[in-house]
Design a protein around this motif. Structure first.
Motif, mmCIF file in Angstrom:
data_model
loop_
_atom_site.group_PDB
_atom_site.id
_atom_site.type_symbol
_atom_site.label_atom_id
_atom_site.label_comp_id
_atom_site.label_asym_id
_atom_site.label_seq_id
_atom_site.Cartn_x
_atom_site.Cartn_y
_atom_site.Cartn_z
ATOM 1 N N ILE A 214 0.858 -1.182 0.000
ATOM 2 C CA ILE A 214 0.000 0.000 0.000
ATOM 3 C C ILE A 214 0.894 1.231 0.000
ATOM 4 O O ILE A 214 1.618 1.473 0.977
ATOM 5 C CB ILE A 214 -0.921 0.023 1.244
ATOM 6 C CG1 ILE A 214 -1.820 -1.216 1.268
ATOM 7 C CG2 ILE A 214 -1.761 1.295 1.274
ATOM 8 C CD1 ILE A 214 -2.630 -1.364 2.539
ATOM 9 N N PRO A 215 0.907 2.022 -1.069
ATOM 10 C CA PRO A 215 1.755 3.223 -1.101
ATOM 11 C C PRO A 215 1.315 4.223 -0.035
ATOM 12 O O PRO A 215 0.176 4.713 -0.062
ATOM 13 C CB PRO A 215 1.550 3.770 -2.521
ATOM 14 C CG PRO A 215 0.252 3.186 -2.979
ATOM 15 C CD PRO A 215 0.107 1.869 -2.300
ATOM 16 N N THR A 216 2.211 4.524 0.917
ATOM 17 C CA THR A 216 1.833 5.320 2.087
ATOM 18 C C THR A 216 2.888 6.371 2.380
ATOM 19 O O THR A 216 4.087 6.068 2.392
ATOM 20 C CB THR A 216 1.671 4.415 3.328
ATOM 21 O OG1 THR A 216 0.794 3.336 3.014
ATOM 22 C CG2 THR A 216 1.091 5.201 4.494
ATOM 23 N N ASP A 217 2.441 7.594 2.609
ATOM 24 C CA ASP A 217 3.321 8.694 3.004
ATOM 25 C C ASP A 217 2.972 9.134 4.420
ATOM 26 O O ASP A 217 1.799 9.092 4.829
ATOM 27 C CB ASP A 217 3.152 9.896 2.067
ATOM 28 C CG ASP A 217 3.742 9.649 0.694
ATOM 29 O OD1 ASP A 217 4.570 8.720 0.565
ATOM 30 O OD2 ASP A 217 3.369 10.379 -0.247
ATOM 31 N N LEU A 218 3.987 9.585 5.160
ATOM 32 C CA LEU A 218 3.782 10.132 6.498
ATOM 33 C C LEU A 218 3.674 11.645 6.410
ATOM 34 O O LEU A 218 4.515 12.300 5.789
ATOM 35 C CB LEU A 218 4.946 9.736 7.411
ATOM 36 C CG LEU A 218 4.947 10.337 8.823
ATOM 37 C CD1 LEU A 218 3.692 9.942 9.588
ATOM 38 C CD2 LEU A 218 6.210 9.901 9.578
ATOM 39 N N VAL A 219 2.650 12.199 7.031
ATOM 40 C CA VAL A 219 2.429 13.650 7.048
ATOM 41 C C VAL A 219 2.351 14.100 8.501
ATOM 42 O O VAL A 219 1.534 13.583 9.273
ATOM 43 C CB VAL A 219 1.136 14.038 6.302
ATOM 44 C CG1 VAL A 219 0.920 15.545 6.362
ATOM 45 C CG2 VAL A 219 1.177 13.554 4.857
ATOM 46 N N ASN A 220 3.184 15.053 8.873
ATOM 47 C CA ASN A 220 3.212 15.581 10.240
ATOM 48 C C ASN A 220 2.631 16.984 10.229
ATOM 49 O O ASN A 220 3.211 17.904 9.653
ATOM 50 C CB ASN A 220 4.657 15.594 10.754
ATOM 51 C CG ASN A 220 4.738 15.953 12.234
ATOM 52 O OD1 ASN A 220 3.720 16.046 12.909
ATOM 53 N ND2 ASN A 220 5.951 16.158 12.721
ATOM 54 N N LEU A 221 1.470 17.146 10.841
ATOM 55 C CA LEU A 221 0.771 18.433 10.849
ATOM 56 C C LEU A 221 0.660 18.975 12.263
ATOM 57 O O LEU A 221 0.667 18.219 13.234
ATOM 58 C CB LEU A 221 -0.640 18.281 10.273
ATOM 59 C CG LEU A 221 -0.805 17.961 8.801
ATOM 60 C CD1 LEU A 221 -2.293 17.849 8.487
ATOM 61 C CD2 LEU A 221 -0.174 19.030 7.931
ATOM 62 N N ARG A 222 0.510 20.276 12.350
ATOM 63 C CA ARG A 222 0.204 20.918 13.626
ATOM 64 C C ARG A 222 -1.186 21.528 13.537
ATOM 65 O O ARG A 222 -1.532 22.153 12.536
ATOM 66 C CB ARG A 222 1.232 21.992 13.959
ATOM 67 C CG ARG A 222 2.640 21.429 14.187
ATOM 68 C CD ARG A 222 3.547 22.466 14.804
ATOM 69 N NE ARG A 222 4.911 21.976 14.931
ATOM 70 C CZ ARG A 222 5.860 22.634 15.571
ATOM 71 N NH1 ARG A 222 5.599 23.800 16.117
ATOM 72 N NH2 ARG A 222 7.074 22.123 15.652
ATOM 73 N N ALA A 223 -1.955 21.343 14.597
ATOM 74 C CA ALA A 223 -3.324 21.863 14.595
ATOM 75 C C ALA A 223 -3.353 23.367 14.769
ATOM 76 O O ALA A 223 -4.283 24.036 14.309
ATOM 77 C CB ALA A 223 -4.129 21.189 15.695
ATOM 78 N N GLY A 224 -2.349 23.926 15.436
ATOM 79 C CA GLY A 224 -2.377 25.363 15.707
ATOM 80 C C GLY A 224 -3.510 25.700 16.654
ATOM 81 O O GLY A 224 -3.716 25.038 17.670
ATOM 82 N N ASP A 225 -4.267 26.718 16.303
ATOM 83 C CA ASP A 225 -5.399 27.137 17.137
ATOM 84 C C ASP A 225 -6.654 26.317 16.872
ATOM 85 O O ASP A 225 -7.672 26.510 17.524
ATOM 86 C CB ASP A 225 -5.711 28.621 16.904
ATOM 87 C CG ASP A 225 -4.567 29.533 17.340
ATOM 88 O OD1 ASP A 225 -3.828 29.131 18.262
ATOM 89 O OD2 ASP A 225 -4.417 30.617 16.744
ATOM 90 N N ARG A 226 -6.595 25.412 15.912
ATOM 91 C CA ARG A 226 -7.771 24.633 15.546
ATOM 92 C C ARG A 226 -7.854 23.358 16.385
ATOM 93 O O ARG A 226 -6.865 22.893 16.947
ATOM 94 C CB ARG A 226 -7.723 24.260 14.070
ATOM 95 C CG ARG A 226 -7.678 25.438 13.117
ATOM 96 C CD ARG A 226 -7.355 24.970 11.709
ATOM 97 N NE ARG A 226 -6.040 24.338 11.630
ATOM 98 C CZ ARG A 226 -5.551 23.769 10.534
ATOM 99 N NH1 ARG A 226 -6.293 23.728 9.433
ATOM 100 N NH2 ARG A 226 -4.351 23.227 10.536
ATOM 101 N N GLY A 227 -9.034 22.786 16.437
ATOM 102 C CA GLY A 227 -9.187 21.478 17.038
ATOM 103 C C GLY A 227 -8.616 20.415 16.125
ATOM 104 O O GLY A 227 -8.421 20.636 14.921
ATOM 105 N N VAL A 228 -8.377 19.229 16.670
ATOM 106 C CA VAL A 228 -7.792 18.143 15.880
ATOM 107 C C VAL A 228 -8.700 17.763 14.720
ATOM 108 O O VAL A 228 -8.247 17.597 13.584
ATOM 109 C CB VAL A 228 -7.513 16.929 16.784
ATOM 110 C CG1 VAL A 228 -7.122 15.711 15.948
ATOM 111 C CG2 VAL A 228 -6.411 17.245 17.777
ATOM 112 N N ALA A 229 -10.001 17.602 14.987
ATOM 113 C CA ALA A 229 -10.930 17.208 13.924
ATOM 114 C C ALA A 229 -10.955 18.243 12.811
ATOM 115 O O ALA A 229 -10.948 17.897 11.622
ATOM 116 C CB ALA A 229 -12.327 17.000 14.495
ATOM 117 N N GLU A 230 -10.971 19.515 13.180
ATOM 118 C CA GLU A 230 -11.001 20.578 12.169
ATOM 119 C C GLU A 230 -9.737 20.545 11.321
ATOM 120 O O GLU A 230 -9.791 20.696 10.086
ATOM 121 C CB GLU A 230 -11.136 21.939 12.843
ATOM 122 C CG GLU A 230 -11.244 23.101 11.866
ATOM 123 C CD GLU A 230 -11.340 24.445 12.551
ATOM 124 O OE1 GLU A 230 -11.329 25.478 11.840
ATOM 125 O OE2 GLU A 230 -11.422 24.480 13.795
#
Length: 278
Positions: A214-230
Protein backbone atom coordinates in the motif's frame (compact mmCIF):
# COMPACT_ATOMS: atom_id res chain seq x y z
CA UNK A 1 -11.50 -8.51 0.70
CA UNK A 2 -14.82 -7.77 2.35
CA UNK A 3 -17.28 -10.62 1.84
CA UNK A 4 -20.21 -9.48 4.00
CA UNK A 5 -21.39 -5.88 4.17
CA UNK A 6 -24.30 -4.53 6.18
CA UNK A 7 -26.06 -1.18 5.86
CA UNK A 8 -28.57 0.21 8.33
CA UNK A 9 -31.34 2.33 6.85
CA UNK A 10 -32.00 5.23 9.22
CA UNK A 11 -34.90 6.99 7.52
CA UNK A 12 -32.62 9.94 6.80
CA UNK A 13 -32.07 11.54 3.40
CA UNK A 14 -28.45 10.39 3.49
CA UNK A 15 -29.52 6.74 3.27
CA UNK A 16 -29.56 6.89 -0.54
CA UNK A 17 -25.91 7.98 -0.78
CA UNK A 18 -24.84 5.39 1.80
CA UNK A 19 -26.66 2.67 -0.13
CA UNK A 20 -25.01 3.70 -3.40
CA UNK A 21 -21.56 3.37 -1.83
CA UNK A 22 -22.51 0.06 -0.20
CA UNK A 23 -23.50 -1.31 -3.62
CA UNK A 24 -20.19 -0.06 -5.12
CA UNK A 25 -18.23 -1.79 -2.35
CA UNK A 26 -20.22 -5.00 -2.74
CA UNK A 27 -19.49 -5.03 -6.48
CA UNK A 28 -15.80 -4.21 -5.98
CA UNK A 29 -15.28 -6.96 -3.39
CA UNK A 30 -17.78 -9.52 -4.74
CA UNK A 31 -19.46 -9.25 -1.35
CA UNK A 32 -22.98 -9.98 -0.16
CA UNK A 33 -24.85 -6.90 1.00
CA UNK A 34 -27.39 -7.07 3.83
CA UNK A 35 -29.78 -4.09 3.89
CA UNK A 36 -31.68 -3.67 7.15
CA UNK A 37 -34.84 -1.66 7.63
CA UNK A 38 -36.13 -1.38 11.18
CA UNK A 39 -39.48 -1.03 12.90
CA UNK A 40 -39.37 0.60 16.32
CA UNK A 41 -42.23 -0.86 18.38
CA UNK A 42 -42.75 1.37 21.44
CA UNK A 43 -43.39 0.14 24.95
CA UNK A 44 -47.15 0.33 25.69
CA UNK A 45 -48.10 3.08 28.12
CA UNK A 46 -49.90 1.61 31.12
CA UNK A 47 -51.39 2.95 34.32
CA UNK A 48 -51.21 1.67 37.86
CA UNK A 49 -54.65 0.03 37.74
CA UNK A 50 -54.31 -1.52 34.28
CA UNK A 51 -55.08 -5.24 34.27
CA UNK A 52 -54.97 -5.98 30.54
CA UNK A 53 -52.82 -4.40 27.78
CA UNK A 54 -54.15 -1.36 25.99
CA UNK A 55 -56.21 -2.81 23.08
CA UNK A 56 -55.04 0.00 20.77
CA UNK A 57 -51.41 -1.16 20.95
CA UNK A 58 -51.97 -4.04 18.52
CA UNK A 59 -53.32 -1.65 15.92
CA UNK A 60 -50.37 0.71 16.33
CA UNK A 61 -47.91 -2.16 15.96
CA UNK A 62 -49.68 -3.42 12.86
CA UNK A 63 -49.54 0.02 11.23
CA UNK A 64 -45.81 0.35 12.03
CA UNK A 65 -45.14 -3.11 10.62
CA UNK A 66 -47.02 -2.26 7.43
CA UNK A 67 -44.91 0.89 7.01
CA UNK A 68 -41.76 -1.18 7.49
CA UNK A 69 -42.88 -3.65 4.83
CA UNK A 70 -43.66 -0.79 2.46
CA UNK A 71 -40.14 0.62 2.90
CA UNK A 72 -38.76 -2.87 2.39
CA UNK A 73 -40.69 -3.27 -0.87
CA UNK A 74 -39.27 0.04 -2.13
CA UNK A 75 -35.75 -1.07 -1.19
CA UNK A 76 -36.14 -4.34 -3.05
CA UNK A 77 -37.27 -2.50 -6.17
CA UNK A 78 -34.18 -0.30 -5.90
CA UNK A 79 -31.85 -3.28 -5.41
CA UNK A 80 -33.36 -5.41 -8.17
CA UNK A 81 -31.44 -3.33 -10.71
CA UNK A 82 -28.06 -4.01 -9.06
CA UNK A 83 -25.73 -6.80 -10.17
CA UNK A 84 -24.64 -7.69 -6.63
CA UNK A 85 -25.68 -10.34 -4.14
CA UNK A 86 -28.02 -8.81 -1.58
CA UNK A 87 -30.54 -9.55 1.13
CA UNK A 88 -33.04 -7.01 2.48
CA UNK A 89 -35.12 -7.53 5.59
CA UNK A 90 -36.98 -5.77 8.39
CA UNK A 91 -35.76 -5.98 11.99
CA UNK A 92 -38.29 -5.34 14.75
CA UNK A 93 -37.10 -3.46 17.82
CA UNK A 94 -39.54 -4.51 20.54
CA UNK A 95 -38.97 -2.85 23.92
CA UNK A 96 -35.50 -1.79 22.72
CA UNK A 97 -34.22 1.03 20.54
CA UNK A 98 -33.79 0.27 16.86
CA UNK A 99 -30.08 1.23 16.49
CA UNK A 100 -28.94 -1.22 19.19
CA UNK A 101 -31.20 -3.97 17.85
CA UNK A 102 -29.84 -3.55 14.33
CA UNK A 103 -26.25 -3.43 15.66
CA UNK A 104 -26.74 -6.93 17.08
CA UNK A 105 -27.56 -8.12 13.54
CA UNK A 106 -24.09 -7.11 12.34
CA UNK A 107 -21.95 -9.72 14.12
CA UNK A 108 -21.37 -11.61 10.85
CA UNK A 109 -20.53 -8.51 8.80
CA UNK A 110 -17.03 -7.45 7.79
CA UNK A 111 -18.12 -3.81 7.64
CA UNK A 112 -21.19 -1.75 8.54
CA UNK A 113 -22.30 1.35 6.65
CA UNK A 114 -24.60 4.10 7.84
CA UNK A 115 -25.57 7.61 6.73
CA UNK A 116 -23.43 10.42 8.08
CA UNK A 117 -24.32 13.95 9.11
CA UNK A 118 -22.11 15.92 6.72
CA UNK A 119 -22.29 19.08 8.81
CA UNK A 120 -26.06 19.31 8.56
CA UNK A 121 -27.88 19.90 11.84
CA UNK A 122 -31.11 18.23 10.74
CA UNK A 123 -31.42 14.75 12.26
CA UNK A 124 -27.76 14.83 13.39
CA UNK A 125 -28.72 13.61 16.87
CA UNK A 126 -30.61 10.60 15.54
CA UNK A 127 -27.82 9.75 13.08
CA UNK A 128 -25.24 10.01 15.86
CA UNK A 129 -27.28 7.49 17.87
CA UNK A 130 -27.20 5.07 14.93
CA UNK A 131 -23.46 5.53 14.49
CA UNK A 132 -22.54 5.04 18.14
CA UNK A 133 -24.77 1.97 18.50
CA UNK A 134 -23.22 0.31 15.46
CA UNK A 135 -19.65 1.17 16.47
CA UNK A 136 -19.92 0.24 20.15
CA UNK A 137 -22.44 -2.62 20.07
CA UNK A 138 -21.58 -4.60 16.91
CA UNK A 139 -17.84 -5.08 17.36
CA UNK A 140 -17.47 -4.23 13.67
CA UNK A 141 -15.95 -1.21 11.89
CA UNK A 142 -18.37 1.44 10.65
CA UNK A 143 -18.14 3.50 7.46
CA UNK A 144 -20.20 6.69 7.75
CA UNK A 145 -21.34 8.21 4.45
CA UNK A 146 -22.42 11.87 4.51
CA UNK A 147 -24.96 13.17 2.00
CA UNK A 148 -23.60 13.85 -1.49
CA UNK A 149 -20.37 11.95 -0.87
CA UNK A 150 -19.89 9.13 -3.33
CA UNK A 151 -16.20 8.35 -3.94
CA UNK A 152 -15.16 6.42 -6.99
CA UNK A 153 -13.65 2.98 -6.44
CA UNK A 154 -10.85 2.15 -6.31
CA UNK A 155 -9.89 5.16 -4.19
CA UNK A 156 -7.41 7.64 -5.58
CA UNK A 157 -6.44 9.03 -2.17
CA UNK A 158 -7.15 7.92 1.40
CA UNK A 159 -6.01 9.25 4.76
CA UNK A 160 -5.38 7.77 8.20
CA UNK A 161 -5.71 9.95 11.30
CA UNK A 162 -2.91 8.30 13.26
CA UNK A 163 -2.70 7.96 17.02
CA UNK A 164 -0.84 5.14 18.80
CA UNK A 165 -4.04 3.69 20.29
CA UNK A 166 -5.90 0.40 20.17
CA UNK A 167 -8.87 2.03 18.44
CA UNK A 168 -6.75 3.52 15.65
CA UNK A 169 -4.75 0.39 14.90
CA UNK A 170 -8.01 -1.58 14.88
CA UNK A 171 -9.41 0.86 12.33
CA UNK A 172 -6.32 0.65 10.12
CA UNK A 173 -6.28 -3.13 10.02
CA UNK A 174 -10.03 -3.40 9.44
CA UNK A 175 -9.65 -0.90 6.58
CA UNK A 176 -6.85 -2.82 4.82
CA UNK A 177 -9.14 -4.21 2.08
CA UNK A 178 -10.22 -0.64 1.31
CA UNK A 179 -6.73 0.87 1.58
CA UNK A 180 -5.18 -1.85 -0.58
CA UNK A 181 -7.07 -0.40 -3.54
CA UNK A 182 -6.01 3.20 -2.95
CA UNK A 183 -3.58 5.03 -5.23
CA UNK A 184 -2.05 6.78 -2.21
CA UNK A 185 -2.58 6.64 1.55
CA UNK A 186 -1.44 9.48 3.79
CA UNK A 187 -0.85 8.68 7.44
CA UNK A 188 -1.35 12.00 9.22
CA UNK A 189 -0.07 12.83 12.71
CA UNK A 190 -1.43 15.94 14.40
CA UNK A 191 1.32 16.63 16.91
CA UNK A 192 3.81 18.90 18.57
CA UNK A 193 6.54 18.70 15.95
CA UNK A 194 9.47 16.47 15.12
CA UNK A 195 9.87 15.33 18.73
CA UNK A 196 6.28 14.04 19.00
CA UNK A 197 6.34 10.51 20.49
CA UNK A 198 3.57 9.43 18.09
CA UNK A 199 5.92 9.81 15.13
CA UNK A 200 7.94 6.67 15.89
CA UNK A 201 4.85 4.44 15.86
CA UNK A 202 3.66 6.32 12.77
CA UNK A 203 6.87 5.50 10.92
CA UNK A 204 6.52 1.83 11.82
CA UNK A 205 2.91 1.82 10.62
CA UNK A 206 3.92 3.41 7.31
CA UNK A 207 6.52 0.65 6.83
CA UNK A 208 3.89 -1.95 7.76
CA UNK A 209 1.46 -0.65 5.14
CA UNK A 210 4.20 -0.52 2.50
CA UNK A 211 4.92 -4.19 3.22
CA UNK A 212 1.24 -4.74 2.40
CA UNK A 213 1.98 -3.10 -0.98
CA UNK A 214 0.00 0.00 0.00
CA UNK A 215 1.76 3.22 -1.10
CA UNK A 216 1.83 5.32 2.09
CA UNK A 217 3.32 8.69 3.00
CA UNK A 218 3.78 10.13 6.50
CA UNK A 219 2.43 13.65 7.05
CA UNK A 220 3.21 15.58 10.24
CA UNK A 221 0.77 18.43 10.85
CA UNK A 222 0.20 20.92 13.63
CA UNK A 223 -3.32 21.86 14.60
CA UNK A 224 -2.38 25.36 15.71
CA UNK A 225 -5.40 27.14 17.14
CA UNK A 226 -7.77 24.63 15.55
CA UNK A 227 -9.19 21.48 17.04
CA UNK A 228 -7.79 18.14 15.88
CA UNK A 229 -10.93 17.21 13.92
CA UNK A 230 -11.00 20.58 12.17
CA UNK A 231 -7.31 20.28 11.22
CA UNK A 232 -7.82 16.75 9.85
CA UNK A 233 -10.88 17.66 7.80
CA UNK A 234 -9.26 20.84 6.46
CA UNK A 235 -6.23 18.85 5.28
CA UNK A 236 -8.45 16.15 3.78
CA UNK A 237 -10.39 18.76 1.78
CA UNK A 238 -7.25 20.52 0.53
CA UNK A 239 -5.61 17.23 -0.45
CA UNK A 240 -8.56 15.67 -2.25
CA UNK A 241 -8.86 12.79 0.22
CA UNK A 242 -11.86 10.56 -0.51
CA UNK A 243 -12.00 8.46 2.69
CA UNK A 244 -10.64 9.14 6.18
CA UNK A 245 -9.74 6.26 8.54
CA UNK A 246 -9.84 6.95 12.29
CA UNK A 247 -10.15 5.28 15.65
CA UNK A 248 -13.49 5.85 17.35
CA UNK A 249 -14.14 6.75 20.98
CA UNK A 250 -10.77 6.48 22.64
CA UNK A 251 -12.45 8.33 25.51
CA UNK A 252 -15.85 7.42 26.90
CA UNK A 253 -18.84 8.35 24.78
CA UNK A 254 -20.30 10.39 27.68
CA UNK A 255 -17.10 12.43 28.00
CA UNK A 256 -17.06 13.13 24.27
CA UNK A 257 -20.75 14.10 24.31
CA UNK A 258 -20.31 16.55 27.21
CA UNK A 259 -16.86 17.96 26.46
CA UNK A 260 -16.63 17.35 22.74
CA UNK A 261 -14.17 14.99 21.10
CA UNK A 262 -12.52 14.05 17.83
CA UNK A 263 -14.84 11.10 17.09
CA UNK A 264 -18.02 13.10 17.55
CA UNK A 265 -16.71 16.09 15.60
CA UNK A 266 -15.53 13.92 12.72
CA UNK A 267 -18.91 12.23 12.50
CA UNK A 268 -20.89 15.47 12.67
CA UNK A 269 -18.67 17.60 10.41
CA UNK A 270 -17.04 15.32 7.83
CA UNK A 271 -18.24 15.77 4.26
CA UNK A 272 -16.35 12.67 3.11
CA UNK A 273 -16.88 9.08 4.25
CA UNK A 274 -15.10 8.22 7.50
CA UNK A 275 -14.07 4.65 8.37
CA UNK A 276 -14.17 4.22 12.16
CA UNK A 277 -12.77 1.33 14.19
CA UNK A 278 -13.18 0.77 17.90
Amino acid sequence: MYKDLMIAMTGNAGDADALRLAVKLAARHSARLAVLESVDLPVPISHAWDVIPDPTVGGVYEELRQRGQQRLSELKLRLDDEAVSWDARVVEALYADAPRTVAHEAFDADLCLVAGSGGEAQDSGALHAWFTALLLESGRPVLTVPPRSGPTLPLRRAMIAWQPTRQTTRAVHDALPLLSDAGLVELVVIGRGDDDPALESARRMVAHLVRHSIPTDLVNLRAGDRGVAEALLDYAERSGVQVLVAGGYGHSRLREWVLGGVTRELFLSARIPVFFGH
